[in-house]
Scaffold this motif. Structure first.
Motif, PDB file in Angstrom:
ATOM      1  N   SER A   1     -41.781 -40.032 -36.873  1.00  0.00           N
ATOM      2  CA  SER A   1     -40.510 -40.366 -37.514  1.00  0.00           C
ATOM      3  C   SER A   1     -40.163 -39.405 -38.647  1.00  0.00           C
ATOM      4  O   SER A   1     -39.015 -39.322 -39.070  1.00  0.00           O
ATOM      5  CB  SER A   1     -40.544 -41.796 -38.060  1.00  0.00           C
ATOM      6  OG  SER A   1     -41.396 -41.895 -39.192  1.00  0.00           O
TER       7      SER A   1
ATOM      8  N   ALA B   1     -41.950 -44.714 -24.564  1.00  0.00           N
ATOM      9  CA  ALA B   1     -40.583 -44.428 -24.112  1.00  0.00           C
ATOM     10  C   ALA B   1     -39.727 -43.854 -25.235  1.00  0.00           C
ATOM     11  O   ALA B   1     -39.831 -44.269 -26.396  1.00  0.00           O
ATOM     12  CB  ALA B   1     -39.942 -45.697 -23.561  1.00  0.00           C
ATOM     13  N   LYS B   2     -38.861 -42.918 -24.875  1.00  0.00           N
ATOM     14  CA  LYS B   2     -38.030 -42.227 -25.856  1.00  0.00           C
ATOM     15  C   LYS B   2     -37.153 -43.166 -26.680  1.00  0.00           C
ATOM     16  O   LYS B   2     -37.010 -42.975 -27.899  1.00  0.00           O
ATOM     17  CB  LYS B   2     -37.170 -41.171 -25.150  1.00  0.00           C
ATOM     18  CG  LYS B   2     -36.416 -40.264 -26.111  1.00  0.00           C
ATOM     19  CD  LYS B   2     -35.683 -39.159 -25.370  1.00  0.00           C
ATOM     20  CE  LYS B   2     -34.944 -38.251 -26.346  1.00  0.00           C
ATOM     21  NZ  LYS B   2     -34.204 -37.167 -25.647  1.00  0.00           N
ATOM     22  N   PRO B   3     -36.533 -44.201 -26.090  1.00  0.00           N
ATOM     23  CA  PRO B   3     -35.715 -45.103 -26.916  1.00  0.00           C
ATOM     24  C   PRO B   3     -36.510 -45.783 -28.025  1.00  0.00           C
ATOM     25  O   PRO B   3     -35.966 -46.032 -29.111  1.00  0.00           O
ATOM     26  CB  PRO B   3     -35.195 -46.120 -25.897  1.00  0.00           C
ATOM     27  CG  PRO B   3     -35.207 -45.396 -24.598  1.00  0.00           C
ATOM     28  CD  PRO B   3     -36.412 -44.516 -24.657  1.00  0.00           C
ATOM     29  N   ILE B   4     -37.775 -46.073 -27.770  1.00  0.00           N
ATOM     30  CA  ILE B   4     -38.621 -46.676 -28.806  1.00  0.00           C
ATOM     31  C   ILE B   4     -38.870 -45.661 -29.915  1.00  0.00           C
ATOM     32  O   ILE B   4     -38.803 -45.980 -31.110  1.00  0.00           O
ATOM     33  CB  ILE B   4     -39.942 -47.164 -28.208  1.00  0.00           C
ATOM     34  CG1 ILE B   4     -39.680 -48.263 -27.180  1.00  0.00           C
ATOM     35  CG2 ILE B   4     -40.881 -47.660 -29.301  1.00  0.00           C
ATOM     36  CD1 ILE B   4     -40.921 -48.736 -26.449  1.00  0.00           C
TER      37      ILE B   4
ATOM     38  N   GLU C   1     -36.966 -43.184 -30.747  1.00  0.00           N
ATOM     39  CA  GLU C   1     -35.729 -42.958 -31.490  1.00  0.00           C
ATOM     40  C   GLU C   1     -35.429 -44.082 -32.471  1.00  0.00           C
ATOM     41  O   GLU C   1     -34.754 -43.873 -33.480  1.00  0.00           O
ATOM     42  CB  GLU C   1     -34.571 -42.777 -30.514  1.00  0.00           C
ATOM     43  CG  GLU C   1     -34.675 -41.479 -29.712  1.00  0.00           C
ATOM     44  CD  GLU C   1     -33.641 -41.379 -28.608  1.00  0.00           C
ATOM     45  OE1 GLU C   1     -33.027 -42.421 -28.285  1.00  0.00           O
ATOM     46  OE2 GLU C   1     -33.455 -40.271 -28.070  1.00  0.00           O
ATOM     47  N   GLY C   2     -35.948 -45.278 -32.198  1.00  0.00           N
ATOM     48  CA  GLY C   2     -35.684 -46.403 -33.084  1.00  0.00           C
ATOM     49  C   GLY C   2     -36.756 -46.649 -34.117  1.00  0.00           C
ATOM     50  O   GLY C   2     -36.666 -47.608 -34.889  1.00  0.00           O
TER      51      GLY C   2
ATOM     52  N   GLN D   1     -37.700 -49.289 -37.694  1.00  0.00           N
ATOM     53  CA  GLN D   1     -38.861 -50.168 -37.615  1.00  0.00           C
ATOM     54  C   GLN D   1     -39.841 -49.879 -38.742  1.00  0.00           C
ATOM     55  O   GLN D   1     -40.486 -50.797 -39.264  1.00  0.00           O
ATOM     56  CB  GLN D   1     -39.530 -50.013 -36.256  1.00  0.00           C
ATOM     57  CG  GLN D   1     -38.676 -50.519 -35.092  1.00  0.00           C
ATOM     58  CD  GLN D   1     -39.313 -50.235 -33.738  1.00  0.00           C
ATOM     59  OE1 GLN D   1     -40.258 -49.477 -33.634  1.00  0.00           O
ATOM     60  NE2 GLN D   1     -38.771 -50.863 -32.705  1.00  0.00           N
TER      61      GLN D   1
END
Length: 251
Positions: free
Chosen positions: A136, A211-214, A216-217, A221
């Motif tokens: 991140s 997974a990429k969406p995880i 990116e978020g 988080q």
């Protein structure tokens, strides 16, 4: 009778010294130290660009609040101390402190897991929850030899940008913190991500990327789970642990 260090400094500086000495001992306790090499530096409160750093030649497990040496951005002592410093070892730290006034502490290690992953072309892989925290806010800097060259400083700063996790290729790990506690917690997560990666690769099986969406978020988080990777949550417990196994850092 000679005046002690505590009597010569402000209450704010003494508190910083105690936390920094604790950080050195915790790095040793967790096995991230490299004999007397590498450094953790912390900016002293006040208008001057003054910093605290380890007395060169001391094992990390020996460092106390009083033994820390106060220096300037050139690595020169600004307060009397019987202990030597390693100005060359402050090269990376001075470049970062000069550019990043938003941070108080710079922590650098040569841990075996960290160096192992720093030598891998793809760096930190998104294969663990710990790795997501690192990814991140992660930057990389290519190896230019032992960090003694002043000419390298602009590239160190450029590659770091605004990140707080910094992987020095073929060299080791570095974290930045708004506090010493923050820098330590971030190093704990960084080291854990590298250790997990090395062990997962050693297993020989196919790795499962997150997974990429995880990925990116993850920044949102991070704020929810660790209060922005704030070390304040874990630091009191770490000090209690240190008081049990290696007291004396506040001397």
């Amino acid at each position: 009778m000679a005046q002690g260090v505590r009597e010569q400094v402000s209450a704010e500086e003494w508190a910083l010294r105690v936390n920094l000495a604790a950080a050195y001992r915790l790095v040793a306790l967790y096995g991230w130290d490299d004999l007397v090499f590498t450094h953790i530096s912390a900016r002293v409160p006040g208008p001057e660009d003054h910093f605290l750093i380890n007395p060169y030649g001391f094992m990390f497990e020996e460092i106390t609040a009083s033994s820390l040496v106060k220096i300037d951005l050139q690595g020169r002592k600004v307060m009397d101390s019987p202990h030597p410093v390693n100005p060359a070892g402050f090269t990376i730290h001075s470049a970062i402190h000069a550019a990043r006034h938003d941070i108080q502490c710079v922590m650098h290690t040569h841990s075996l897991n960290g160096v192992a992953v720093s030598a891998q072309k793809d760096g930190v892989l998104p294969i663990s929850q710990q790795s997501l925290f690192v990814l991140s806010s992660l930057a990389y800097h290519d190896y230019e030899g032992v960090a003694l060259n002043e000419d390298e400083k602009p590239r160190l700063v450029r590659d770091l940008g605004d990140k707080v996790f910094y992987m020095l290729r073929n060299h080791g790990l570095l974290t930045l913190g708004n506090t010493i506690a923050d820098a330590f917690l971030q190093m704990y997560i960084f080291e854990a991500a590298c250790m997990i990666q090395v062990r997962a690769q050693a297993g020989g099986g196919e790795l499962i990327p997150i997974a990429k969406p995880i990925l990116e978020g993850i920044q949102k988080q991070v704020q929810m789970v660790t209060r922005g990777l704030g070390g304040a949550l874990a630091w009191p417990g770490l000090l209690r642990k240190l008081d049990r196994v290696n007291p004396g850092y506040a001397d």
